[in-house]
Design an enzyme around this catalytic site. Structure first.
Site, PDB file in Angstrom:
ATOM      1  N   THR A 121      -6.251  46.478   3.393  1.00 47.49           N
ATOM      2  CA  THR A 121      -6.640  46.174   2.024  1.00 47.49           C
ATOM      3  C   THR A 121      -8.058  45.628   1.931  1.00 47.49           C
ATOM      4  OG1 THR A 121      -6.139  44.680   0.191  1.00 47.49           O
ATOM      5  CG2 THR A 121      -5.510  43.913   2.364  1.00 47.49           C
ATOM      6  N   ASP A 122      -8.656  45.752   0.750  1.00 45.31           N
ATOM      7  CA  ASP A 122      -9.979  45.148   0.525  1.00 45.31           C
ATOM      8  C   ASP A 122      -9.897  43.626   0.376  1.00 45.31           C
ATOM      9  OD1 ASP A 122      -8.749  45.019  -1.975  1.00 45.31           O
ATOM     10  OD2 ASP A 122     -10.384  45.980  -3.065  1.00 45.31           O
ATOM     11  N   GLU A 123      -8.669  43.094   0.210  1.00 48.33           N
ATOM     12  CA  GLU A 123      -8.536  41.646  -0.005  1.00 48.33           C
ATOM     13  C   GLU A 123      -8.963  40.840   1.219  1.00 48.33           C
ATOM     14  OE1 GLU A 123      -5.266  40.134  -2.135  1.00 48.33           O
ATOM     15  OE2 GLU A 123      -5.110  41.894  -3.397  1.00 48.33           O
ATOM     16  N   TYR A 144      -1.309  36.411   1.708  1.00 48.12           N
ATOM     17  CA  TYR A 144      -1.202  37.866   1.917  1.00 48.12           C
ATOM     18  C   TYR A 144      -2.463  38.392   2.594  1.00 48.12           C
ATOM     19  CZ  TYR A 144      -1.851  42.815   0.812  1.00 48.12           C
ATOM     20  OH  TYR A 144      -2.146  44.159   0.897  1.00 48.12           O
ATOM     21  N   LYS A 188      -2.984  40.094   6.347  1.00 50.60           N
ATOM     22  CA  LYS A 188      -3.521  41.444   6.567  1.00 50.60           C
ATOM     23  C   LYS A 188      -4.785  41.375   7.426  1.00 50.60           C
ATOM     24  CE  LYS A 188      -2.331  44.931   5.110  1.00 50.60           C
ATOM     25  NZ  LYS A 188      -1.327  45.948   5.595  1.00 50.60           N
TER      26      LYS A 188
HETATM   27  P1  NAD Z   1       5.136  48.085  -0.968  1.00 51.88           P
HETATM   28  O1  NAD Z   1       5.432  46.628  -1.024  1.00 51.88           O
HETATM   29  O2  NAD Z   1       5.368  48.918  -2.173  1.00 51.88           O
HETATM   30  O3  NAD Z   1       5.987  48.758   0.208  1.00 51.88           O
HETATM   31  C1  NAD Z   1       6.139  48.165   1.459  1.00 51.88           C
HETATM   32  C2  NAD Z   1       7.187  48.960   2.240  1.00 51.88           C
HETATM   33  O4  NAD Z   1       7.310  48.362   3.549  1.00 51.88           O
HETATM   34  C3  NAD Z   1       8.594  48.897   1.602  1.00 51.88           C
HETATM   35  O5  NAD Z   1       9.190  50.161   1.653  1.00 51.88           O
HETATM   36  C4  NAD Z   1       9.352  47.905   2.483  1.00 51.88           C
HETATM   37  O6  NAD Z   1      10.738  48.146   2.521  1.00 51.88           O
HETATM   38  C5  NAD Z   1       8.692  48.156   3.838  1.00 51.88           C
HETATM   39  N1  NAD Z   1       8.790  47.004   4.735  1.00 51.88           N
HETATM   40  C6  NAD Z   1       8.489  45.710   4.433  1.00 51.88           C
HETATM   41  N2  NAD Z   1       8.717  44.920   5.506  1.00 51.88           N
HETATM   42  C7  NAD Z   1       9.149  45.738   6.510  1.00 51.88           C
HETATM   43  C8  NAD Z   1       9.515  45.526   7.853  1.00 51.88           C
HETATM   44  N3  NAD Z   1       9.492  44.309   8.395  1.00 51.88           N
HETATM   45  N4  NAD Z   1       9.901  46.598   8.597  1.00 51.88           N
HETATM   46  C9  NAD Z   1       9.924  47.837   8.049  1.00 51.88           C
HETATM   47  N5  NAD Z   1       9.591  48.094   6.768  1.00 51.88           N
HETATM   48  C10 NAD Z   1       9.200  47.066   6.009  1.00 51.88           C
HETATM   49  O7  NAD Z   1       3.636  48.184  -0.463  1.00 51.88           O
HETATM   50  P2  NAD Z   1       2.495  49.221  -0.879  1.00 51.88           P
HETATM   51  O8  NAD Z   1       1.849  48.753  -2.116  1.00 51.88           O
HETATM   52  O9  NAD Z   1       3.031  50.593  -0.788  1.00 51.88           O
HETATM   53  O10 NAD Z   1       1.461  48.966   0.313  1.00 51.88           O
HETATM   54  C11 NAD Z   1       1.590  49.684   1.528  1.00 51.88           C
HETATM   55  C12 NAD Z   1       0.490  49.238   2.481  1.00 51.88           C
HETATM   56  O11 NAD Z   1      -0.790  49.469   1.893  1.00 51.88           O
HETATM   57  C13 NAD Z   1       0.529  47.738   2.811  1.00 51.88           C
HETATM   58  O12 NAD Z   1       0.218  47.577   4.155  1.00 51.88           O
HETATM   59  C14 NAD Z   1      -0.535  47.127   1.912  1.00 51.88           C
HETATM   60  O13 NAD Z   1      -1.087  45.975   2.507  1.00 51.88           O
HETATM   61  C15 NAD Z   1      -1.554  48.265   1.865  1.00 51.88           C
HETATM   62  N6  NAD Z   1      -2.371  48.324   0.642  1.00 51.88           N
HETATM   63  C16 NAD Z   1      -1.786  48.296  -0.605  1.00 51.88           C
HETATM   64  C17 NAD Z   1      -2.592  48.413  -1.743  1.00 51.88           C
HETATM   65  C18 NAD Z   1      -1.993  48.411  -3.142  1.00 51.88           C
HETATM   66  O14 NAD Z   1      -2.737  48.385  -4.118  1.00 51.88           O
HETATM   67  N7  NAD Z   1      -0.673  48.463  -3.299  1.00 51.88           N
HETATM   68  C19 NAD Z   1      -3.975  48.553  -1.603  1.00 51.88           C
HETATM   69  C20 NAD Z   1      -4.533  48.557  -0.327  1.00 51.88           C
HETATM   70  C21 NAD Z   1      -3.723  48.468   0.792  1.00 51.88           C
HETATM   71  O1  DAU Z   2      -6.862  45.046  -3.638  1.00 52.80           O
HETATM   72  C1  DAU Z   2      -5.780  45.638  -2.985  1.00 52.80           C
HETATM   73  C2  DAU Z   2      -4.528  44.851  -3.254  1.00 52.80           C
HETATM   74  O2  DAU Z   2      -4.161  45.122  -4.600  1.00 52.80           O
HETATM   75  C3  DAU Z   2      -3.373  45.183  -2.319  1.00 52.80           C
HETATM   76  O3  DAU Z   2      -3.735  44.843  -1.015  1.00 52.80           O
HETATM   77  C4  DAU Z   2      -2.112  44.435  -2.726  1.00 52.80           C
HETATM   78  O4  DAU Z   2      -1.022  44.827  -1.917  1.00 52.80           O
HETATM   79  C5  DAU Z   2      -1.797  44.768  -4.174  1.00 52.80           C
HETATM   80  O5  DAU Z   2      -0.688  44.027  -4.607  1.00 52.80           O
HETATM   81  C6  DAU Z   2      -3.005  44.472  -5.065  1.00 52.80           C
HETATM   82  O6  DAU Z   2      -3.235  43.047  -5.138  1.00 52.80           O
HETATM   83  P1  DAU Z   2      -3.595  42.320  -6.528  1.00 52.80           P
HETATM   84  O7  DAU Z   2      -3.256  40.890  -6.421  1.00 52.80           O
HETATM   85  O8  DAU Z   2      -4.987  42.670  -6.941  1.00 52.80           O
HETATM   86  O9  DAU Z   2      -2.576  43.119  -7.490  1.00 52.80           O
HETATM   87  P2  DAU Z   2      -1.642  42.659  -8.714  1.00 52.80           P
HETATM   88  O10 DAU Z   2      -1.129  43.908  -9.343  1.00 52.80           O
HETATM   89  O11 DAU Z   2      -0.673  41.621  -8.309  1.00 52.80           O
HETATM   90  O12 DAU Z   2      -2.682  41.977  -9.693  1.00 52.80           O
HETATM   91  C7  DAU Z   2      -3.812  42.690 -10.197  1.00 52.80           C
HETATM   92  C8  DAU Z   2      -4.600  41.714 -11.045  1.00 52.80           C
HETATM   93  O13 DAU Z   2      -3.834  41.404 -12.225  1.00 52.80           O
HETATM   94  C9  DAU Z   2      -4.881  40.379 -10.376  1.00 52.80           C
HETATM   95  O14 DAU Z   2      -6.178  39.926 -10.759  1.00 52.80           O
HETATM   96  C10 DAU Z   2      -3.801  39.452 -10.935  1.00 52.80           C
HETATM   97  C11 DAU Z   2      -3.574  40.006 -12.330  1.00 52.80           C
HETATM   98  N1  DAU Z   2      -2.207  39.829 -12.877  1.00 52.80           N
HETATM   99  C12 DAU Z   2      -1.155  40.245 -12.110  1.00 52.80           C
HETATM  100  C13 DAU Z   2       0.150  40.087 -12.562  1.00 52.80           C
HETATM  101  C14 DAU Z   2       1.306  40.534 -11.713  1.00 52.80           C
HETATM  102  C15 DAU Z   2      -2.012  39.280 -14.133  1.00 52.80           C
HETATM  103  O15 DAU Z   2      -2.983  38.920 -14.837  1.00 52.80           O
HETATM  104  N2  DAU Z   2      -0.714  39.126 -14.587  1.00 52.80           N
HETATM  105  C16 DAU Z   2       0.367  39.489 -13.841  1.00 52.80           C
HETATM  106  O16 DAU Z   2       1.522  39.286 -14.316  1.00 52.80           O
END
Ligand code: NAD
Ligand code: DAU
Length: 366
Positions: free
Chosen positions: A135-137, A161, A165
């Site tokens: 992630t970019d975080e 989180y 990561k």
């Molecule tokens: P998600 O939370 O939707 O899915 C996570 C999956 O991992 C689920 O299917 C869960 O059952 C599985 N899992 C969790 N713990 C586990 C374990 N111990 N063993 C096996 N499986 C397990 O997550 P996502 O949003 O699809 O993100 C996927 C990956 O991409 C993550 O590594 C996250 O850090 C990264 N990522 C997400 C975003 C985003 O915006 N969602 C952006 C950048 C990177």
């Molecule tokens: O940047 C990549 C990341 O993006 C991933 O690594 C994470 O897995 C993914 O969850 C996401 O993180 P964020 O914290 O940016 O996503 P989230 O959807 O939780 O929140 C997006 C923005 O919206 C953040 O600034 C918080 C805000 N927010 C979120 C929720 C859930 C609100 O204002 N209200 C809310 O109820």
């Protein structure tokens, strides 16, 4: 070695989109190892049931014996590692699971992958890759004028989180440099699209708006995220897997910086248009400002020029086309939302939102 790839976390949001696209493109068989936490849903992959190109294994990435067995049995040409605890708010309330899965789990996979790789020879050894999806975080937060995160930006994670990561990225780096594991890391910005669990901003706002519930904007709503359609993330991962250089990091992003308030406003306008019969129109009236997320990162932005210039990747969706597709998907899949939001998810909503006070107009502004 076979044409198999071993995917972890393939029943989650990005993993399931990746697996569906991979199999639709005929790129080879997928073995999906997923623990099915609250975020994992086998329904996402129901269309693959009975498909010989797809094998589901219900298990945990922290289970070393299981991971070793899967590598020995399926002899994959790559491991694509998505499995993680992924929600920042949950990491603030309960960081333990994040350290367990994101750090210990990645360590377990790396250790098993190293031993598997050490046993490979010839072309099989040449071909093997470990792709770590991150992630970019990990880069922390940007001021409004700062240049976007690039691959040399120092790590400065701010949430549990992000720290977990970052730790996993460092482990991957160490396994490349110390043991020669052929790994590549991607750091991607915020994804959105089908199958995203409705705890995250975009699907949460869509679900709440459809039910006439408040749209809880944290703080002043001026935090910036850089949005990427999930299908474009999946295509970036395919390109990195095939042509990315070992030991390198590639940033992935769509160049779509928006404040949270802009995102919520655009969603409300789309819902006004696509659900003209809604009694909650205009949906913007449902917006409420609530207590901010502790340690909330102010701005993320990705510089994806390395991925674009070196590997020729381009995002296909604009924010407008991607968001419209996403809203349409959630409107057409109300049963999926109802299914994943029943049960334990209701307890999370109480835990995360009940203690947040609604802020008076202007109170969230810094
Ligand atoms: P998600 O939370 O939707 O899915 C996570 C999956 O991992 C689920 O299917 C869960 O059952 C599985 N899992 C969790 N713990 C586990 C374990 N111990 N063993 C096996 N499986 C397990 O997550 P996502 O949003 O699809 O993100 C996927 C990956 O991409 C993550 O590594 C996250 O850090 C990264 N990522 C997400 C975003 C985003 O915006 N969602 C952006 C950048 C990177
Ligand atoms: O940047 C990549 C990341 O993006 C991933 O690594 C994470 O897995 C993914 O969850 C996401 O993180 P964020 O914290 O940016 O996503 P989230 O959807 O939780 O929140 C997006 C923005 O919206 C953040 O600034 C918080 C805000 N927010 C979120 C929720 C859930 C609100 O204002 N209200 C809310 O109820």
């Amino acid at each position: 070695m076979t044409e198999n790839i071993l995917v972890t976390g393939g029943a989650g949001f990005i993993g399931s989109n990746f697996v569906l696209d991979w199999i639709a493109a005929g790129l080879g068989p997928v073995v999906n190892l997923d623990a099915l936490t609250y975020a994992g849903n086998p329904e996402n992959l129901a269309t693959l049931e009975g498909d010989p190109a797809y094998t589901f294994v219900h298990g945990n990435i922290c289970d070393a014996a299981l991971v070793e067995r899967l590598l020995a049995e399926y002899r994959p040409r790559a491991v694509v590692h998505f499995a993680a605890e992924s929600h920042v708010d949950r990491s603030i309330v309960g960081p333990e699971a994040f350290l367990k899965t994101n750090i210990d789990g990645t360590f377990t996979l790396l250790r098993a992958a190293r031993s598997y790789y050490d046993g490979l020879v010839g072309e099989e050894r040449e071909r093997f890759r470990f792709l770590h999806v991150s992630t970019d975080e990990v880069y922390g937060t940007l001021t409004p004028e700062a240049p976007a995160f690039h691959e040399e930006t120092p790590y400065a994670p701010n949430s549990p989180y992000a720290a977990s990561k970052a730790a996993s990225d460092h482990l991957v780096r160490a396994w490349v440099h110390t043991y020669g594991l052929p790994a590549v890391v991607t750091n991607c910005s915020n994804n959105y699209g089908p199958y995203q669990f409705p705890e995250k901003l975009i699907p949460l706002m869509i679900s709440n708006a459809l039910e006439g519930k408040g749209l809880p904007v944290y703080g002043d709503g001026k935090q910036v995220r850089d949005w990427l359609y999930v299908g474009d993330h999946a295509s970036a991962l395919r390109v990195v897997l095939e042509r990315g250089r070992i030991g390198e990091t590639y940033n992935v992003g769509g160049g779509n910086q928006r404040t949270n308030l802009e995102v919520v406003t655009t969603l409300c306008e789309l819902l006004d248009e696509l659900v003209p019969q809604s009694k909650f129109r205009p949906h913007q009236q449902l917006v409420k400002y609530v207590t901010d997320r502790p340690g909330h990162d102010r701005r993320y932005a990705i510089d994806a020029r390395k991925l674009e210039g070196e590997l020729g990747w381009r995002a296909q969706e604009s924010f407008e086309t991607g968001l419209r597709k996403t809203v349409e998907w959630y409107l057409a899949n109300a049963a999926w939302v109802a299914d994943v939001t029943s049960g334990a998810y209701q307890q999370w909503l109480t835990k995360n939102y009940a203690a947040r006070t609604t802020l008076a107009a202007g109170e969230g502004a810094r």
